[in-house]
Scaffold this active site. Structure first.
Site, PDB file in Angstrom:
ATOM      1  N   ASN A  47     -10.009  -0.004  -0.189  1.00 29.85           N
ATOM      2  CA  ASN A  47      -8.550   0.079  -0.249  1.00 29.85           C
ATOM      3  C   ASN A  47      -8.082  -0.441  -1.615  1.00 29.85           C
ATOM      4  OD1 ASN A  47      -5.790  -0.215  -0.018  1.00 29.85           O
ATOM      5  ND2 ASN A  47      -5.850  -1.251   1.967  1.00 29.85           N
TER       6      ASN A  47
ATOM      7  N   HIS B  62      -3.169   7.329   2.538  1.00 27.28           N
ATOM      8  CA  HIS B  62      -3.575   6.035   2.002  1.00 27.28           C
ATOM      9  C   HIS B  62      -4.916   5.660   2.630  1.00 27.28           C
ATOM     10  CE1 HIS B  62      -3.765   1.952   0.813  1.00 27.28           C
ATOM     11  NE2 HIS B  62      -3.548   1.472   2.025  1.00 27.28           N
TER      12      HIS B  62
ATOM     13  N   CYS C 101       0.808  -1.229   0.000  1.00 24.59           N
ATOM     14  CA  CYS C 101       0.000   0.000   0.000  1.00 24.59           C
ATOM     15  C   CYS C 101       0.839   1.276   0.000  1.00 24.59           C
ATOM     16  CB  CYS C 101      -0.953  -0.006   1.181  1.00 24.59           C
ATOM     17  SG  CYS C 101      -2.228  -1.249   0.978  1.00 24.59           S
TER      18      CYS C 101
HETATM   19  N1  ACO Z   1     -18.072  -8.373   9.411  1.00 26.79           N
HETATM   20  C1  ACO Z   1     -18.464  -8.636  10.666  1.00 26.79           C
HETATM   21  N2  ACO Z   1     -17.596  -9.023  11.635  1.00 26.79           N
HETATM   22  C2  ACO Z   1     -16.299  -9.107  11.296  1.00 26.79           C
HETATM   23  C3  ACO Z   1     -15.831  -8.848   9.996  1.00 26.79           C
HETATM   24  C4  ACO Z   1     -16.783  -8.473   9.035  1.00 26.79           C
HETATM   25  N3  ACO Z   1     -16.429  -8.175   7.761  1.00 26.79           N
HETATM   26  N4  ACO Z   1     -14.487  -9.009   9.963  1.00 26.79           N
HETATM   27  C5  ACO Z   1     -14.129  -9.379  11.202  1.00 26.79           C
HETATM   28  N5  ACO Z   1     -15.217  -9.451  12.011  1.00 26.79           N
HETATM   29  C6  ACO Z   1     -15.269  -9.792  13.428  1.00 26.79           C
HETATM   30  C7  ACO Z   1     -14.061 -10.582  13.849  1.00 26.79           C
HETATM   31  O1  ACO Z   1     -14.228 -11.958  13.570  1.00 26.79           O
HETATM   32  C8  ACO Z   1     -14.018 -10.288  15.328  1.00 26.79           C
HETATM   33  O2  ACO Z   1     -14.995 -11.096  15.980  1.00 26.79           O
HETATM   34  P1  ACO Z   1     -14.683 -11.734  17.432  1.00 26.79           P
HETATM   35  O3  ACO Z   1     -14.477 -10.556  18.330  1.00 26.79           O
HETATM   36  O4  ACO Z   1     -15.907 -12.527  17.693  1.00 26.79           O
HETATM   37  O5  ACO Z   1     -13.423 -12.550  17.227  1.00 26.79           O
HETATM   38  C9  ACO Z   1     -14.500  -8.832  15.424  1.00 26.79           C
HETATM   39  O6  ACO Z   1     -15.225  -8.584  14.201  1.00 26.79           O
HETATM   40  C10 ACO Z   1     -13.379  -7.832  15.547  1.00 26.79           C
HETATM   41  O7  ACO Z   1     -12.391  -8.116  14.557  1.00 26.79           O
HETATM   42  P2  ACO Z   1     -11.038  -7.323  14.475  1.00 26.79           P
HETATM   43  O8  ACO Z   1     -10.192  -7.926  13.389  1.00 26.79           O
HETATM   44  O9  ACO Z   1     -10.438  -7.202  15.843  1.00 26.79           O
HETATM   45  O10 ACO Z   1     -11.574  -5.907  13.999  1.00 26.79           O
HETATM   46  P3  ACO Z   1     -10.783  -4.556  13.885  1.00 26.79           P
HETATM   47  O11 ACO Z   1     -11.492  -3.536  14.671  1.00 26.79           O
HETATM   48  O12 ACO Z   1      -9.315  -4.709  14.112  1.00 26.79           O
HETATM   49  O13 ACO Z   1     -11.016  -4.187  12.349  1.00 26.79           O
HETATM   50  C11 ACO Z   1      -9.728  -4.164  10.314  1.00 26.79           C
HETATM   51  C12 ACO Z   1     -10.484  -5.023  11.343  1.00 26.79           C
HETATM   52  C13 ACO Z   1     -10.731  -3.217   9.702  1.00 26.79           C
HETATM   53  C14 ACO Z   1      -9.133  -5.057   9.261  1.00 26.79           C
HETATM   54  C15 ACO Z   1      -8.617  -3.360  11.031  1.00 26.79           C
HETATM   55  O14 ACO Z   1      -7.881  -4.226  11.837  1.00 26.79           O
HETATM   56  C16 ACO Z   1      -7.668  -2.661  10.078  1.00 26.79           C
HETATM   57  O15 ACO Z   1      -8.032  -1.706   9.423  1.00 26.79           O
HETATM   58  N6  ACO Z   1      -6.394  -3.060  10.042  1.00 26.79           N
HETATM   59  C17 ACO Z   1      -5.342  -2.365   9.284  1.00 26.79           C
HETATM   60  C18 ACO Z   1      -5.541  -2.413   7.769  1.00 26.79           C
HETATM   61  C19 ACO Z   1      -4.352  -1.755   7.100  1.00 26.79           C
HETATM   62  O16 ACO Z   1      -3.981  -0.637   7.364  1.00 26.79           O
HETATM   63  N7  ACO Z   1      -3.675  -2.482   6.228  1.00 26.79           N
HETATM   64  C20 ACO Z   1      -2.474  -1.957   5.606  1.00 26.79           C
HETATM   65  C21 ACO Z   1      -2.672  -1.607   4.219  1.00 26.79           C
HETATM   66  S1  ACO Z   1      -3.238  -2.971   3.233  1.00 26.79           S
HETATM   67  C22 ACO Z   1      -1.894  -3.472   2.202  1.00 26.79           C
HETATM   68  O17 ACO Z   1      -0.766  -3.118   2.378  1.00 26.79           O
HETATM   69  C23 ACO Z   1      -2.215  -4.442   1.084  1.00 26.79           C
END
Ligand code: ACO
Length: 327
Positions: free
Chosen positions: A284, A254, A114
């Site tokens: 993204n 980003h 990214c």
């Molecule tokens: N719908 C509903 N529930 C979901 C979903 C979904 N799509 N996805 C995950 N959940 C659930 C999980 O299973 C978890 O349930 P549990 O508590 O029962 O285990 C709960 O929601 C919380 O999940 P988390 O993964 O802890 O959610 P988080 O608040 O961390 O959000 C996210 C996830 C959006 C992916 C976040 O972690 C994020 O943005 N991370 C960074 C992304 C990023 O910057 N990436 C870098 C660039 S990408 C690249 O380089 C290609």
């Protein structure tokens, strides 16, 4: 000293729109979760057999050439940032050049997930500043749908497809790329990865069965690094250029997650009305997010505006570019 100015921008997203409502039919998710955790409402998906990132990159570059009145023969170099190249080789930059009629010049890909556009812009800038080249195109193009597992709710809601391209030309009025910082740390390699398809794990029936050809992300770990490092590198580039939040016309972040963007803007002292945001429309798009933001906000940009571009991605990689807008 000669600066590398962005003298044109163009973006492209494919027609098909994948909404949160449609994703609700595919995996166990809902609009409320996706919107509150990421800010994403919909993303564009490239459909059609044999269509890769080059298709979108070429659309962006063709539009850029037309808008800027530039002939393909005048381009000296094309750099494409992509994590989803059409092929392992030849590179996507070669294919884009062929599609738009740019011949016999250097073209190559940059892979920094990214942060790819920040890396490619930093590299393209050097060729202008040294006087070696006068017209360099930097493209960010990614077909993330090609490596997204649409049975995995933790990743399939995040990504979309798109491309954006900028033209870099010399400027002697002090406008253009003023400073750039790029960082990486391999500590992140297992948190955000497409495990198979490269030389370590070439494609086999087993790698396909294990779903190793898709993006794997440990979201919470990546989130922690992203929040800290995107804010840190933005603060770093501001400090070494004596900028305060009030000096910055636009933060161009980003678009991975609205919460990461908000945290970065907060750290920089920038109000939300000066933060470019289109994650709700595109999700993204990896290397395309920053040029797509510039494309969407082009009409609001003024000559002399201070912009800070910042990104964080797989690797880990991260970086920032300070630009004085040139037109
Ligand atoms: N719908 C509903 N529930 C979901 C979903 C979904 N799509 N996805 C995950 N959940 C659930 C999980 O299973 C978890 O349930 P549990 O508590 O029962 O285990 C709960 O929601 C919380 O999940 P988390 O993964 O802890 O959610 P988080 O608040 O961390 O959000 C996210 C996830 C959006 C992916 C976040 O972690 C994020 O943005 N991370 C960074 C992304 C990023 O910057 N990436 C870098 C660039 S990408 C690249 O380089 C290609």
């Amino acid at each position: 000293m000669t600066k590398a100015a962005i003298t044109g921008i163009h973006g492209y997203v494919p027609d098909y729109v994948l909404t949160n409502a449609e994703l609700e039919q595919m995996v166990d998710t809902n609009d409320e979760w996706i919107t509150s955790r990421t800010g994403i409402k919909e993303r564009h998906i490239l459909k059609g057999e044999g269509m890769g990132s080059s298709h979108m990159g070429a659309k962006a570059v063709a539009g850029l050439l037309e808008k800027t009145g530039t002939a393909p023969a005048d381009i000296d170099l094309l750099i494409c940032a992509t994590t989803t190249p059409d092929y392992v080789f030849p590179c996507t930059a070669n294919l884009i050049c062929d599609m738009v009629g740019i011949r016999n010049v250097g073209s190559f890909d940059i892979q920094a997930a990214c942060s790819g556009f920040i890396y490619a812009l930093t590299i393209g800038t050097q060729f202008i500043e040294t006087g070696k080249y006068r017209k360099v195109i930097v493209v960010g193009a990614d077909k993330m749908s090609a490596i997204t597992d649409y049975t995995d709710r933790t990743t399939c809601v995040l990504f979309g497809d798109g491309a954006g391209a900028v033209l870099l030309e010399p400027n002697t009025e002090g406008l253009g790329v003023i400073d750039s910082i790029i960082h990486s740390d391999g500590v992140g390699q297992n948190h955000l990865i497409q495990k198979a398809g490269g030389s370590r794990y070439p494609p086999t029936h087993e790698t396909i069965d294990k779903r190793w050809h898709y993006v794997y992300q440990d979201g919470p770990s990546v989130f922690k690094f992203a929040v800290k490092n995107m804010a840190d590198v933005s603060a770093e580039i501001m400090a070494r250029n004596n900028l305060t939040g009030a000096d910055i016309a636009w933060l161009v972040p980003h678009q991975a997650n609205k919460r990461i963007i908000d945290a970065t803007a907060n750290r920089m002292g920038i109000e939300s009305d000066r933060v470019m945001m289109n994650i709700h429309k595109y999700g993204n798009t990896t290397a395309a997010t920053i040029p797509l933001c510039l494309h969407d906000y082009e009409a609001q940009l003024k000559k002399g505006d201070n912009l800070v571009l910042a990104a964080f991605g797989g690797g880990f990689t991260w970086g920032a570019v300070y630009v004085k807008w040139a037109y």
